[in-house]
Design an enzyme around this catalytic site. Structure first.
Site, short mmCIF file in Angstrom:
data_model
loop_
_atom_site.label_atom_id
_atom_site.label_comp_id
_atom_site.label_asym_id
_atom_site.label_seq_id
_atom_site.Cartn_x
_atom_site.Cartn_y
_atom_site.Cartn_z
N GLY A 72 0.90 -1.16 0.00
CA GLY A 72 0.00 0.00 0.00
C GLY A 72 0.93 1.21 0.00
N ALA A 73 0.80 2.02 -1.06
CA ALA A 73 1.74 3.16 -1.19
C ALA A 73 0.98 4.48 -1.12
CB ALA A 73 2.51 3.02 -2.50
N ARG A 75 -14.48 2.99 11.64
CA ARG A 75 -13.44 2.08 11.14
C ARG A 75 -14.09 0.79 10.66
NH1 ARG A 75 -11.23 4.42 15.83
NH2 ARG A 75 -9.27 5.53 15.48
N ASN A 120 -12.04 -4.25 2.97
CA ASN A 120 -10.66 -4.45 3.39
C ASN A 120 -10.32 -5.90 3.73
OD1 ASN A 120 -10.17 -1.82 2.81
ND2 ASN A 120 -9.98 -1.10 4.91
N ILE A 167 -1.54 -2.30 9.52
CA ILE A 167 -2.06 -0.99 9.93
C ILE A 167 -3.51 -0.79 9.45
CG2 ILE A 167 -1.71 1.51 9.81
CD1 ILE A 167 1.18 1.19 9.39
N THR A 168 -3.86 -1.43 8.35
CA THR A 168 -5.19 -1.23 7.73
C THR A 168 -6.32 -1.42 8.75
OG1 THR A 168 -4.26 -2.11 5.68
CG2 THR A 168 -6.66 -2.01 5.83
N ASN A 169 -7.33 -0.57 8.64
CA ASN A 169 -8.52 -0.67 9.50
C ASN A 169 -9.62 -1.50 8.85
OD1 ASN A 169 -8.10 0.72 11.93
ND2 ASN A 169 -8.27 2.71 10.91
N ARG A 172 -1.18 9.67 21.24
CA ARG A 172 -2.23 10.71 21.29
C ARG A 172 -2.54 11.07 22.74
NH1 ARG A 172 -5.63 8.07 16.33
NH2 ARG A 172 -4.70 9.37 14.69
N HIS A 188 -8.74 -1.26 18.55
CA HIS A 188 -8.49 0.07 17.97
C HIS A 188 -9.82 0.65 17.50
CE1 HIS A 188 -6.31 3.29 16.13
NE2 HIS A 188 -6.65 2.97 14.89
O1 TXD Z 1 -3.43 3.28 13.61
C1 TXD Z 1 -3.90 2.71 12.66
N1 TXD Z 1 -3.92 1.40 12.60
C2 TXD Z 1 -4.46 3.51 11.54
C3 TXD Z 1 -5.02 2.82 10.41
C4 TXD Z 1 -4.41 4.92 11.57
C5 TXD Z 1 -4.82 5.64 10.48
C6 TXD Z 1 -5.34 5.01 9.28
N2 TXD Z 1 -5.44 3.61 9.34
C7 TXD Z 1 -5.85 2.83 8.17
O2 TXD Z 1 -4.70 2.61 7.35
C8 TXD Z 1 -6.84 3.45 7.24
O3 TXD Z 1 -8.14 3.37 7.75
C9 TXD Z 1 -6.64 2.61 6.00
O4 TXD Z 1 -7.35 1.38 6.12
C10 TXD Z 1 -5.14 2.31 6.01
C11 TXD Z 1 -4.32 3.11 5.01
O5 TXD Z 1 -4.49 4.48 5.21
P1 TXD Z 1 -3.91 5.54 4.14
O6 TXD Z 1 -4.24 6.87 4.67
O7 TXD Z 1 -2.53 5.20 3.77
O8 TXD Z 1 -4.89 5.23 2.91
P2 TXD Z 1 -4.65 5.52 1.36
O9 TXD Z 1 -3.85 6.75 1.15
O10 TXD Z 1 -5.99 5.40 0.72
O11 TXD Z 1 -3.73 4.30 0.89
C12 TXD Z 1 -4.21 3.00 0.79
C13 TXD Z 1 -3.56 2.41 -0.43
C14 TXD Z 1 -4.01 3.10 -1.76
O12 TXD Z 1 -2.88 3.63 -2.41
C15 TXD Z 1 -4.65 1.99 -2.55
O13 TXD Z 1 -4.42 2.08 -3.94
C16 TXD Z 1 -3.99 0.77 -1.94
O14 TXD Z 1 -3.95 1.03 -0.56
N3 TXD Z 1 -4.68 -0.48 -2.20
C17 TXD Z 1 -4.02 -1.61 -2.47
N4 TXD Z 1 -2.71 -1.86 -2.52
C18 TXD Z 1 -2.35 -3.11 -2.83
N5 TXD Z 1 -3.22 -4.11 -3.04
C19 TXD Z 1 -4.55 -3.90 -2.98
N6 TXD Z 1 -5.43 -4.90 -3.20
C20 TXD Z 1 -5.00 -2.59 -2.68
N7 TXD Z 1 -6.21 -2.02 -2.55
C21 TXD Z 1 -6.01 -0.74 -2.25
#
Ligand code: TXD
Length: 313
Positions: free
Chosen positions: A10-11, A89, A96, A119-121, A152, A176
């Site tokens: 995830g970038a 979340r 997800n 990290i994903t929610n 926090r 969380h």
């Molecule tokens: O403390 C914690 N655990 C958290 C979790 C705090 C803040 C945010 N948290 C969660 O992290 C948030 O609810 C999301 O589920 C994740 C990622 O947050 P981010 O802000 O980085 O989200 P983005 O910018 O949308 O990035 C997610 C990337 C995006 O570039 C998509 O194209 C990619 O995930 N994505 C994938 N990558 C690879 N493979 C698949 N299948 C895929 N699907 C989406």
């Protein structure tokens, strides 16, 4: 000694920040993986070009091919959807879970020796899915929530007392979600119990702000969720592993009897070192903190059950 390799799965907002921090801290080569064509490649090249300025020589590559994470020492997973205002979340669950299953299969195939930080929610359900699908040992699959939630809590105490965050110790346990447990009895400022320094009504407000800390940022940003601090938190965990620091950090770990919980990922203090999650640390809680933890765990159970249904659907 061979360079370490970190794969950011995830970038997006957090993934890019994870890569940046890893490079600045000299943790190793970085691979940024995402499904979006060009975006991880573009971020990787941009980061690589900061190397001559920052003085790092690590390689950073962007890819849409999971095979490129091959041999990663650490995988940090943020792939999935992030929250928008009005979403909890848990609203992210069905989408997800499917993404996490696909990612877990890719990690299992390409980086079977990796320490995996999810990290994903919704975090508790996602880290559970990662563990189930990879079948990795429990010490190698961990979730990031508590390092951030505790940071926090410390931030808000610091704002209240105008004292350095370095002098404040605090931990937040449980799931969380909005029922996470800021542990008041273990919060100290320079060794002084927090209850001696802040009146009850203000402490309650600080704890509530901590529980809702993620939502506060979602409401301000409107188009995404917190990313700097979640990235810092996961990098702290990765560093503890890569440098065998044996640091005690609050993380979502698979419990097997500790805290009276069996078979669920729950945020608790754990020791992280070269062995991954080397041990779960059991701290004394007051009766009301125990009751709050039980409540939070029951929510984790509901989420994990729901995730299970989507996983087998
Ligand atoms: O403390 C914690 N655990 C958290 C979790 C705090 C803040 C945010 N948290 C969660 O992290 C948030 O609810 C999301 O589920 C994740 C990622 O947050 P981010 O802000 O980085 O989200 P983005 O910018 O949308 O990035 C997610 C990337 C995006 O570039 C998509 O194209 C990619 O995930 N994505 C994938 N990558 C690879 N493979 C698949 N299948 C895929 N699907 C989406």
């Amino acid at each position: 000694m061979a360079r370490k390799k970190l794969a950011m799965i995830g970038a997006g907002a957090i993934g890019g920040t994870l890569a940046h921090l890893s490079l600045l801290k000299g943790l190793g080569d970085v691979v940024l993986y995402d499904v979006v064509d060009g975006m991880p490649q573009g971020k990787a090249l941009d980061l690589q070009e900061s190397g001559p300025i920052e003085g790092f020589d690590y390689k950073v590559t962007g890819t849409n091919d999971m095979a490129d994470i091959s041999g990663a020492d650490v995988c940090i997973v943020t792939a999935g959807l992030a929250r928008k205002p009005g979403m909890s979340r848990d609203d992210l669950l069905s989408t997800n879970v499917k993404i996490m299953k696909e990612i877990a299969e890719g990690i299992k195939k390409n980086a079977p020796g990796a320490f995996v930080i999810v990290i994903t929610n919704p975090l508790d359900a996602m880290v559970t899915t990662m563990k189930k699908v990879t079948g990795f040992a429990k010490n190698m699959v961990v979730g990031q929530a508590g390092v951030l939630d505790s940071a926090r809590y410390r931030t808000f105490v610091s704002m209240e007392l105008d004292v350095s965050v370095a002098s404040i110790s605090a931990i937040v346990l449980g799931g969380h979600g909005d029922d996470m447990v800021p542990v008041r009895s273990l919060c100290h400022v320079g060794g002084v119990p927090i209850e001696k320094l802040i009146p009850n009504d203000r402490l309650e407000a600080i704890e509530e702000r901590t529980r809702k800390g993620g939502g506060e940022i979602v409401n301000l940003l409107k188009t995404g969720s917190a990313f700097y601090s979640p990235a810092s938190a996961a990098i702290r965990m990765a560093e503890a592993y890569l440098h065998d620091k044996k640091e005690v950090l609050p993380c979502a770990a698979l419990l097997e009897g500790e805290y009276g919980v069996d078979g669920f990922y729950v945020g608790v203090p754990v020791q992280i070192g070269a062995g991954g999650v080397e041990k779960v640390v059991e701290v004394d809680l007051t009766d009301s903190e125990k009751a709050m933890l039980d409540e939070s765990v029951s929510h984790v159970r509901e989420l994990v059950d729901a995730a299970e249904k989507f996983l087998s659907a």
